[in-house]
Design a protein around this motif. Structure first.
Motif, PDB file in Angstrom:
ATOM      1  N   VAL A 554       0.912  -1.323   0.161  1.00 45.57           N
ATOM      2  CA  VAL A 554       0.276  -0.013  -0.069  1.00 45.57           C
ATOM      3  C   VAL A 554       0.925   1.316   0.076  1.00 45.57           C
ATOM      4  O   VAL A 554       0.771   2.002  -0.726  1.00 45.57           O
ATOM      5  N   GLU A 555       1.750   1.311   1.002  1.00 41.83           N
ATOM      6  CA  GLU A 555       2.597   2.422   0.751  1.00 41.83           C
ATOM      7  C   GLU A 555       4.142   1.824   0.242  1.00 41.83           C
ATOM      8  O   GLU A 555       4.996   1.719   0.416  1.00 41.83           O
ATOM      9  N   TRP A 556       3.917   1.828  -1.140  1.00 39.66           N
ATOM     10  CA  TRP A 556       4.656   1.274  -2.226  1.00 39.66           C
ATOM     11  C   TRP A 556       5.992   2.291  -2.598  1.00 39.66           C
ATOM     12  O   TRP A 556       6.902   1.689  -3.185  1.00 39.66           O
ATOM     13  N   GLU A 557       5.782   3.358  -2.224  1.00 40.02           N
ATOM     14  CA  GLU A 557       7.054   4.191  -2.523  1.00 40.02           C
ATOM     15  C   GLU A 557       8.094   3.961  -1.296  1.00 40.02           C
ATOM     16  O   GLU A 557       9.273   4.529  -1.590  1.00 40.02           O
ATOM     17  N   ASP A 558       7.794   3.317  -0.267  1.00 42.44           N
ATOM     18  CA  ASP A 558       8.682   2.967   0.508  1.00 42.44           C
ATOM     19  C   ASP A 558       9.511   1.753   0.212  1.00 42.44           C
ATOM     20  O   ASP A 558       9.460   0.771   0.678  1.00 42.44           O
ATOM     21  N   THR A 559      10.157   2.125  -0.872  1.00 50.75           N
ATOM     22  CA  THR A 559      10.993   0.923  -1.533  1.00 50.75           C
ATOM     23  C   THR A 559      12.198   0.271  -0.775  1.00 50.75           C
ATOM     24  O   THR A 559      12.217  -0.917  -0.880  1.00 50.75           O
ATOM     25  N   GLU A 560      12.740   0.707   0.119  1.00 52.72           N
ATOM     26  CA  GLU A 560      13.729   0.219   1.159  1.00 52.72           C
ATOM     27  C   GLU A 560      12.964  -0.328   2.357  1.00 52.72           C
ATOM     28  O   GLU A 560      13.559  -1.034   3.212  1.00 52.72           O
ATOM     29  N   GLU A 561      11.528  -0.267   2.470  1.00 52.29           N
ATOM     30  CA  GLU A 561      10.961  -0.877   3.559  1.00 52.29           C
ATOM     31  C   GLU A 561      11.533  -0.241   5.023  1.00 52.29           C
ATOM     32  O   GLU A 561      11.275  -1.088   5.850  1.00 52.29           O
ATOM     33  N   MET A 562      11.784   1.032   4.941  1.00 50.47           N
ATOM     34  CA  MET A 562      12.281   1.707   6.146  1.00 50.47           C
ATOM     35  C   MET A 562      11.090   1.823   7.254  1.00 50.47           C
ATOM     36  O   MET A 562      11.221   1.607   8.383  1.00 50.47           O
ATOM     37  N   LEU A 563       9.957   2.195   6.732  1.00 48.06           N
ATOM     38  CA  LEU A 563       8.911   2.513   7.368  1.00 48.06           C
ATOM     39  C   LEU A 563       8.361   1.328   7.953  1.00 48.06           C
ATOM     40  O   LEU A 563       7.744   1.133   9.117  1.00 48.06           O
ATOM     41  N   ARG A 564       8.202   0.260   7.117  1.00 46.15           N
ATOM     42  CA  ARG A 564       7.737  -0.922   7.590  1.00 46.15           C
ATOM     43  C   ARG A 564       8.464  -1.679   8.507  1.00 46.15           C
ATOM     44  O   ARG A 564       7.908  -2.277   9.484  1.00 46.15           O
ATOM     45  N   THR A 565       9.685  -1.758   8.450  1.00 44.52           N
ATOM     46  CA  THR A 565      10.696  -2.409   9.315  1.00 44.52           C
ATOM     47  C   THR A 565      10.587  -1.771  10.686  1.00 44.52           C
ATOM     48  O   THR A 565      10.278  -2.197  11.742  1.00 44.52           O
ATOM     49  N   ALA A 566      10.483  -0.326  10.638  1.00 42.80           N
ATOM     50  CA  ALA A 566      10.421   0.375  11.866  1.00 42.80           C
ATOM     51  C   ALA A 566       9.180   0.168  12.665  1.00 42.80           C
ATOM     52  O   ALA A 566       9.066  -0.138  13.893  1.00 42.80           O
ATOM     53  N   MET A 567       7.980   0.054  11.695  1.00 44.95           N
ATOM     54  CA  MET A 567       6.716  -0.381  12.653  1.00 44.95           C
ATOM     55  C   MET A 567       6.563  -1.655  12.925  1.00 44.95           C
ATOM     56  O   MET A 567       5.978  -1.902  14.112  1.00 44.95           O
ATOM     57  N   VAL A 568       6.960  -2.476  12.389  1.00 39.94           N
ATOM     58  CA  VAL A 568       7.009  -3.991  12.688  1.00 39.94           C
ATOM     59  C   VAL A 568       7.504  -4.105  13.997  1.00 39.94           C
ATOM     60  O   VAL A 568       7.363  -5.027  14.741  1.00 39.94           O
ATOM     61  N   ARG A 569       8.782  -3.420  14.128  1.00 38.53           N
ATOM     62  CA  ARG A 569       9.623  -3.679  15.238  1.00 38.53           C
ATOM     63  C   ARG A 569       9.078  -2.906  16.330  1.00 38.53           C
ATOM     64  O   ARG A 569       9.475  -3.158  17.680  1.00 38.53           O
ATOM     65  N   GLY A 570       7.703  -2.245  16.246  1.00 35.38           N
ATOM     66  CA  GLY A 570       7.171  -1.585  17.290  1.00 35.38           C
ATOM     67  C   GLY A 570       7.971  -0.235  17.827  1.00 35.38           C
ATOM     68  O   GLY A 570       7.748   0.059  19.054  1.00 35.38           O
TER      69      GLY A 570
END
Length: 1095
Positions: A554-570
């Motif tokens: 959905v947030e596909w502009e986060d190509t390096e998945e920095m946002l996803r990584t930080a959020m999954v880690r809480g």
């Protein structure tokens, strides 16, 4: 006349026509003049009837008494997350009270095999027999429509019981458990009084019944069957067991042919249905060699999300029997996968189990278990003996009993469900013995009662139709059965995600801001761009993978998945990203700089995110007025506020539920409802906006009363960040073209819980004070919108104060446009190089008004209005793209649905000859008839629903062969933006035997371009249309495989209960000897055949 002179005449005319064609030229200066005059008239018209200049002046007058503040995203996200924590915390307390009550009731109850107890069966309530008497387990049960519960008829003073059709509703175990659970009724009511925002509360018993509060009338399916079994629900399974790694081993040797294989496949699918996103799985089929049903997943475990589970089911359905069964190698392979996963820190890192599905185990497996599993027995082995043959029952049971598993015998399809569920009770033993009451939260799922689904389909609020559940296991606390680890069931409550997301007020987020929630696996719980539904013909259906959409999709502009990584880690933090966004159903791209703020939600597996758009999205102005002054203007008849926003909390006290948000706000401000919980900041801003915009009402009314309103001027409107709207209808509903515009059904153009109106979002990204024009095509009803932003400045900062606009008919614009784009016959053409006089009404010219994204606003052909210009004239659009006048922007959709490109050859082959069709029907009748006779237990023999299901199954499969199914896919699609730095362009397009000239001129002070082209040169052969259709992104096999089995970063659940020293592993299933009566069998066969013939 001689033939030669006639020929010369025709040749002369032909050369004259060619010369005219070659010399035809559209003077750019004429088009430029038209664009300039039209710009002035359009600006004056829009400003006059919208009142934009007056509103901007009034805002200028109050700049000295307002403040422009910059929002602190980090503080906001923490505040919102804390609100969510408090709300979810109340739900957890309610569930804990239910669990305590259920356990206490069981502790002090002694099982009574002869218990007689009447209860309210939700399927039978209010049902009478032929004599007018209530049926057994029915009785009168008061129901009243309640808006809080999806406008369903409910009983808030009583819960009732749902029992699946395949469970006997007067079984002693059922009656004793229902009797115990009566204690929950008072707790349900008490919870609802303590927290009136609670929705459904329930208890799912391990015996199969489901107690639900408030009580409802349960509606069976079309065949009269109550197929719902609470033990299959994700909340039950997750609460009953810890995360698990599962290897499903299925025997596909020749002895498994026919009904056995059908039962085996159903068993695999049922096991897969018991898995969730915290579990990992693989499926191995074996004969004399080991075969992975998905070769891509060789030697590994994959996450058991909905996508992968459905993928396995599709592959399992294609399995065929062959060869001789050699179990040992398959068993070794399964142990290796599980041991490697544990050694490498992969998979769930908790429970591990092998599910063996076979019709017999003849080999000696002791050496395998000694090598891989003994003495620790970390991997449990569950065995499912398929078929009526009992020869190898002892071997199969020995495998389970010596590996802390459970043995079951499945002889019919009807046996599958109950027998598969046994493994969950075994896995729950360590948790039950230890009395660890872990609270679980489910992934998002579709509510079974969707309010206004059809209406909501076209809004971006689809994700807010979803629910999450909080659940907790209920254990037996009796000391005498402690080592058995008896699970009584699971208690839970549903939480609509819309109510959770409302805790982050829309007005704080601005036009393009939003909030979202993700799980510990990175899957979306709520997000404005999550689209869980798709349209299949006229029906709305959930997408197969709707609740396993990853944040990165959905947030596909986060190509390096920095946002996803930080959020999954809480983690807590913020991140800035340049994003390509879009509005208007993806047709209009926007380049934004989004600032993401995120933090974890304590005591849940969720992370909360918030987006503010850099610039105007982070700036908000604050003004103050007295309540008396504001109330006077707040009650104006032309004023409304966002009905889906929470100005005051009307759902806490049932007495307040009758009020609309505007009524509640006014009563609170008048002091008539001091107990209402209201958003003071939002109310103050709403009052201020009401006062500042009040002069607009008088201005619009003065215009309307002057009798000089031009025909086609239909509606003026404005909106502010506080959700306030004012609307002026210049034309009556009888004469208005746009009858739906700004009505409650027009969600896209209203302030909703999920988004600002489309006209608001378009205006704030355009130059303030300059109108943005665009066409609307609402199912053939076409009209135009003009919208512009107004601003306010203070302390050196400028904030968007609101948006004002005008809705007009196309007739009005066309009249102005055609009057301007023609030159009179007496026009002075002496200094004009090219065609003069020039007229858009001429059949030799095509004239268009095109907006900044290439959509046609005006054309000679009304059918072309709203269409993409590239589809109307591909030659001119292609040239403009090449010249840079329009720029292509690529967008991506990772939630798309595409036609399935994979077809089974058998489906096509069956249509080749009538004989094949006839044989297929005969085969179906024979197989279904035989399966009907052998499939179900004789105690259910006379139940006609099974025959109905068989027919329904045939018709369903028959239809599926004709309809091309849609499957999840990834697509890219083009959109276009006009380059504002290029004001004009012209060129000649060579199209075979003719040349086509065109001139394009931007219309000043707007987002429009005037396009004038030659009409007599057809370039369709050389230039096809340019569609905006999405194209499926296809991957080569190796890339596709890597994408399928890749495991993204995830956060494992904190608790794991895989072992307890006091567990009684000797309770590992039983075996009952079956003696078949030939007489009974033959009699039953005969009766069955007669019934089949009669139906």
């Amino acid at each position: 006349m001689e033939p030669r002179s006639t020929l010369r005449g025709f040749v002369g005319v032909f050369f004259l026509w060619v010369t005219v064609q070659a010399q035809m030229k559209i003077p750019p200066e004429t088009v430029q003049q038209w664009a300039s005059v039209f710009s002035t008239q359009l600006r004056d018209l829009s400003s006059k009837y919208s009142g934009s200049l007056l509103l901007q002046k009034k805002l200028k007058d109050v700049e000295s008494i307002i403040k422009v503040v910059e929002l602190d995203g980090q503080d906001l996200v923490k505040d919102f997350a804390a609100e969510i924590e408090r709300m979810l915390g109340r739900k957890m307390k309610s569930v804990k009270r239910l669990a305590e009550s259920a356990e206490d009731a069981d502790l002090y109850h002694d099982f009574n095999a002869s218990l007689q107890f009447d209860y309210y069966n939700s399927m039978l309530i209010n049902t009478v027999d032929e004599d007018g008497n209530f049926v057994d387990l029915g009785g009168g049960f008061a129901l009243e429509v309640n808006e809080h519960f999806n406008k369903m008829p409910v009983n808030t003073l009583q819960s009732n019981i749902q029992v699946p059709t395949n469970v006997y509703n007067k079984d002693p175990n059922i009656l004793n458990a229902i009797y115990n659970s009566e204690a929950l009724n008072d707790v349900f009511i008490g919870n609802f009084l303590k927290d009136p925002t609670l929705t459904w509360q329930y208890f799912g018993s391990s015996t199969g019944f489901f107690r639900i509060y408030p009580g409802i009338k349960w509606t069976p399916d079309t065949n009269g069957v109550a197929a719902f079994d609470c033990r299959n629900r994700n909340w039950y399974i997750q609460a009953a067991t810890s995360p698990k790694d599962i290897i499903i081993m299925v025997d596909i040797s020749g002895s498994m042919k026919g009904l056995k294989m059908t039962i085996a496949k159903h068993t695999i699918n049922t096991i897969l249905d018991t898995l969730g996103e915290n579990d990992f799985v693989n499926v191995i089929a074996y004969t004399d060699y080991v075969r992975y049903v998905e070769p891509c997943f060789r030697g590994t475990l994959v996450q058991a999300d909905l996508d992968n589970r459905e993928h396995f089911k599709m592959l399992v359905d294609e399995l065929h029997v062959k060869g001789e069964a050699k179990l040992k190698n398959a068993m070794k392979e399964s142990f290796k996968i599980l041991n490697e996963a544990r050694a490498n820190g992969l998979g769930s890192m908790c429970n591990q189990a092998i599910m063996l599905i076979t019709d017999g185990a003849m080999e000696d497996f002791e050496s395998v278990f000694e090598e891989f599993n003994w003495p620790e027995r970390r991997v449990r082995v569950f065995t499912y003996l398929i078929g009526r043959e009992m020869t190898f029952a002892q071997n199969t049971k020995w495998i389970a009993c010596n590996n802390k598993g459970y043995y079951t015998h499945i002889s019919t399809l009807a046996d599958v469900q109950e027998n598969v569920m046994e493994y969950l009770h075994v896995l729950s033993r360590p948790m039950v013995i230890n009395h660890d009451h872990d609270i679980i939260w489910t992934e998002a799922y579709m509510d079974t009662v969707l309010p206004n689904t059809k209406e909501l389909f076209n809004t971006k609020a689809q994700s807010l139709l979803l629910m999450t559940s909080v659940a907790m296991p209920v254990f037996s606390k009796k000391k005498e059965t402690l080592s058995h680890g008896i699970l009584l069931g699971v208690v839970g409550s549903d939480i609509p995600l819309m109510e959770v997301m409302k805790l982050a007020p829309r007005y704080m987020l601005g036009a393009h801001g939003y909030t979202f929630l993700i799980t510990n696996n990175g899957y979306i719980l709520a997000h404005p761009d999550l689209r869980p539904l798709y349209r299949d013909g006229k029906k709305l259906k959930p997408k197969p993978n709707y609740n396993s959409v990853d944040l990165s999709e959905v947030e596909w502009e986060d190509t390096e998945e920095m946002l996803r990584t930080a959020m999954v880690r809480g983690e807590t933090g913020n991140l800035g990203l340049n994003v390509r966004s879009s509005v208007d159903n993806g047709k209009r791209p926007m380049f934004l700089i989004n600032e993401y703020f995120y933090t974890n939600v304590d005591e849940t597996p969720f992370s909360f995110g918030m987006v503010l758009t850099r610039g105007h999205g982070k700036l908000m102005f604050v003004g103050n007025v007295s309540v008396e002054e504001g109330l006077h203007d707040l009650t104006s008849p032309d004023l409304s506020i966002a009905s889906e926003w929470t100005y005051c909390e009307t759902d806490v006290d049932p007495a307040h539920r009758k009020y609309s948000q505007l009524q509640a706000a006014i009563r609170y401000l008048l002091g008539k409802e001091p107990d209402l919980e209201c958003d003071e900041v939002l109310l103050q801003q709403t009052l201020f906006d009401a006062v500042v915009t009040a002069p607009m009402e008088a201005y619009w009314n003065a215009l309307a009363l002057s009798d000089r309103v031009e025909p086609g001027i239909e509606t003026a409107f404005l909106g502010t960040r506080s959700g306030l709207m004012r609307i002026m209808r210049y034309a009556g509903v009888e004469t208005r073209v746009a009858k739906k515009f700004l009505t409650p059904a027009d969600k896209n153009n209203l302030f909703t819980v999920d988004h600002f109106p489309l006209w608001y979002r378009l205006a704030v990204e355009f130059r303030p004070g300059t109108f943005f024009y665009y066409p609307i095509n609402d199912k053939g009803v076409k009209y135009a919108i003009a919208t512009t932003a107004v601003t306010v400045s203070a302390q050196g900062k400028t904030a968007i104060a609101g948006v004002v606009g005008l809705q007009m008919s196309l007739d009005l614009l066309e009249k102005r446009f055609w009057d301007i784009t023609k030159q009179d016959s007496d026009t002075d053409c002496s200094n004009v190089e090219g065609l003069c006089p020039l007229s858009c009404e001429s059949p030799d010219l095509n004239c268009f008004l095109v907006d900044t994204n290439g959509f046609v606003l005006l054309s000679k052909d009304r059918k072309e209005v709203g269409s993409f210009f590239g589809e109307v004239d591909g030659s001119v659009m292609a040239t403009l793209i090449k010249m840079g006048f329009f720029k292509k922007v690529s967008l991506f959709d990772y939630q798309a649905m595409c036609k399935n490109s994979h077809h089974h050859t058998s489906n096509a082959r069956s249509l080749l000859s009538p004989l094949n069709v006839a044989m297929a029907i005969l085969r179906w009748i024979f197989s279904k008839g035989l399966m009907f006779l052998l499939d179900f237990s004789w105690c259910f023999f006379w139940h006609s629903d099974y025959l109905v299901d068989a027919k329904a199954g045939y018709h369903t499969s028959h239809k599926q062969k004709k309809v091309e199914a849609l499957v999840p896919c990834e697509t890219s699609y083009p959109v276009f933006m006009l380059d504002s730095s290029i004001s004009e362009a012209n060129s000649i397009i060579k199209c075979g035997r003719c040349q086509k000239m065109f001139v394009v001129q931007q219309v000043p002070d707007s987002n429009l371009a005037l396009v004038v082209t030659e009409a007599n040169c057809d370039c369709s052969r050389q230039y096809g249309p340019i569609p905006l259709q999405p194209k499926e992104i296809k991957y080569i096999a190796t890339v596709k495989c890597n994408r399928m089995k890749s495991q993204k970063l995830r956060r494992r659940p904190e608790s794991c209960h895989a072992y307890h020293p006091k567990e009684n592993a000797k309770d590992c299933g039983g075996v009952a000897t079956i003696y078949l009566s030939i007489t009974l069998f033959c009699t039953s066969m005969l009766v069955s055949l007669l019934r089949l013939c009669l139906t």
